[in-house]
Design a protein around this motif. Structure first.
Motif, PDB file in Angstrom:
ATOM      1  N   GLY A   1      25.532 -56.757 -44.682  1.00 51.95           N
ATOM      2  CA  GLY A   1      23.913 -57.080 -45.653  1.00 51.95           C
ATOM      3  C   GLY A   1      23.326 -56.282 -46.701  1.00 51.95           C
ATOM      4  O   GLY A   1      22.462 -55.776 -46.105  1.00 51.95           O
ATOM      5  N   GLN A   2      24.664 -54.964 -46.377  1.00 54.43           N
ATOM      6  CA  GLN A   2      23.584 -53.943 -46.950  1.00 54.43           C
ATOM      7  C   GLN A   2      24.436 -53.114 -47.871  1.00 54.43           C
ATOM      8  O   GLN A   2      25.699 -53.491 -47.870  1.00 54.43           O
TER       9      GLN A   2
ATOM     10  N   ASP B   1      21.524 -59.106 -58.263  1.00 48.90           N
ATOM     11  CA  ASP B   1      22.002 -59.592 -58.695  1.00 48.90           C
ATOM     12  C   ASP B   1      23.792 -60.004 -58.032  1.00 48.90           C
ATOM     13  O   ASP B   1      24.309 -61.307 -58.051  1.00 48.90           O
ATOM     14  N   ASN B   2      24.016 -59.577 -57.640  1.00 50.12           N
ATOM     15  CA  ASN B   2      25.558 -58.998 -57.245  1.00 50.12           C
ATOM     16  C   ASN B   2      25.654 -58.787 -55.874  1.00 50.12           C
ATOM     17  O   ASN B   2      26.735 -58.304 -55.668  1.00 50.12           O
ATOM     18  N   PHE B   3      24.934 -58.876 -55.381  1.00 51.99           N
ATOM     19  CA  PHE B   3      24.278 -58.255 -54.056  1.00 51.99           C
ATOM     20  C   PHE B   3      25.503 -58.008 -53.028  1.00 51.99           C
ATOM     21  O   PHE B   3      25.914 -57.648 -52.413  1.00 51.99           O
ATOM     22  N   ASP B   4      25.790 -60.056 -53.103  1.00 59.73           N
ATOM     23  CA  ASP B   4      27.125 -60.363 -51.951  1.00 59.73           C
ATOM     24  C   ASP B   4      27.895 -60.104 -52.317  1.00 59.73           C
ATOM     25  O   ASP B   4      29.368 -59.996 -51.761  1.00 59.73           O
TER      26      ASP B   4
ATOM     27  N   LYS C   1      18.674 -56.651 -49.227  1.00 61.58           N
ATOM     28  CA  LYS C   1      18.164 -57.475 -49.884  1.00 61.58           C
ATOM     29  C   LYS C   1      16.899 -56.877 -50.352  1.00 61.58           C
ATOM     30  O   LYS C   1      16.810 -57.899 -51.526  1.00 61.58           O
ATOM     31  N   GLU C   2      16.298 -56.623 -48.969  1.00 57.82           N
ATOM     32  CA  GLU C   2      15.000 -56.556 -49.579  1.00 57.82           C
ATOM     33  C   GLU C   2      14.726 -55.592 -50.443  1.00 57.82           C
ATOM     34  O   GLU C   2      13.806 -55.414 -51.035  1.00 57.82           O
ATOM     35  N   GLU C   3      15.347 -54.321 -50.004  1.00 63.48           N
ATOM     36  CA  GLU C   3      15.210 -53.726 -51.534  1.00 63.48           C
ATOM     37  C   GLU C   3      15.821 -53.897 -52.357  1.00 63.48           C
ATOM     38  O   GLU C   3      15.096 -52.843 -53.564  1.00 63.48           O
ATOM     39  N   ALA C   4      16.582 -54.566 -53.057  1.00 67.07           N
ATOM     40  CA  ALA C   4      17.780 -54.505 -53.458  1.00 67.07           C
ATOM     41  C   ALA C   4      16.813 -55.561 -55.215  1.00 67.07           C
ATOM     42  O   ALA C   4      15.789 -56.238 -54.342  1.00 67.07           O
TER      43      ALA C   4
END
Length: 75
Positions: free
Chosen positions: A46-47, A35-38, A26-29
């Protein structure tokens, strides 16, 4: 088009995998991954890995519709 700047999923992934460990946190994204991570984090670890990014970007692409005013040609 869901691909930012026309980039392929592997390009988006590599651009955002800052430490080149094969995962985007999440820190890199950044957008569109942030916007769509989760939603794209299929295993909820979490990755994002490359497969998750490829699947997510593919599912985000619009499906082309057939023209409604065209009648199929007869053979």
């Amino acid at each position: 088009n869901a691909r930012p700047g026309g980039k392929r999923p592997v390009q988006v992934f590599n651009d955002q995998d800052i430490d080149a460990d094969g995962r985007v946190t999440k820190e890199e994204a950044k957008s569109p991954l942030s916007d769509n991570f989760d939603k794209w984090d299929a295993d909820k670890n979490g990755q994002l890995d490359l497969q998750e990014v490829q699947n997510g970007m593919k599912s985000a692409e619009p499906v082309p519709e057939a023209p409604k005013d065209k009648v199929p040609a007869k053979a």
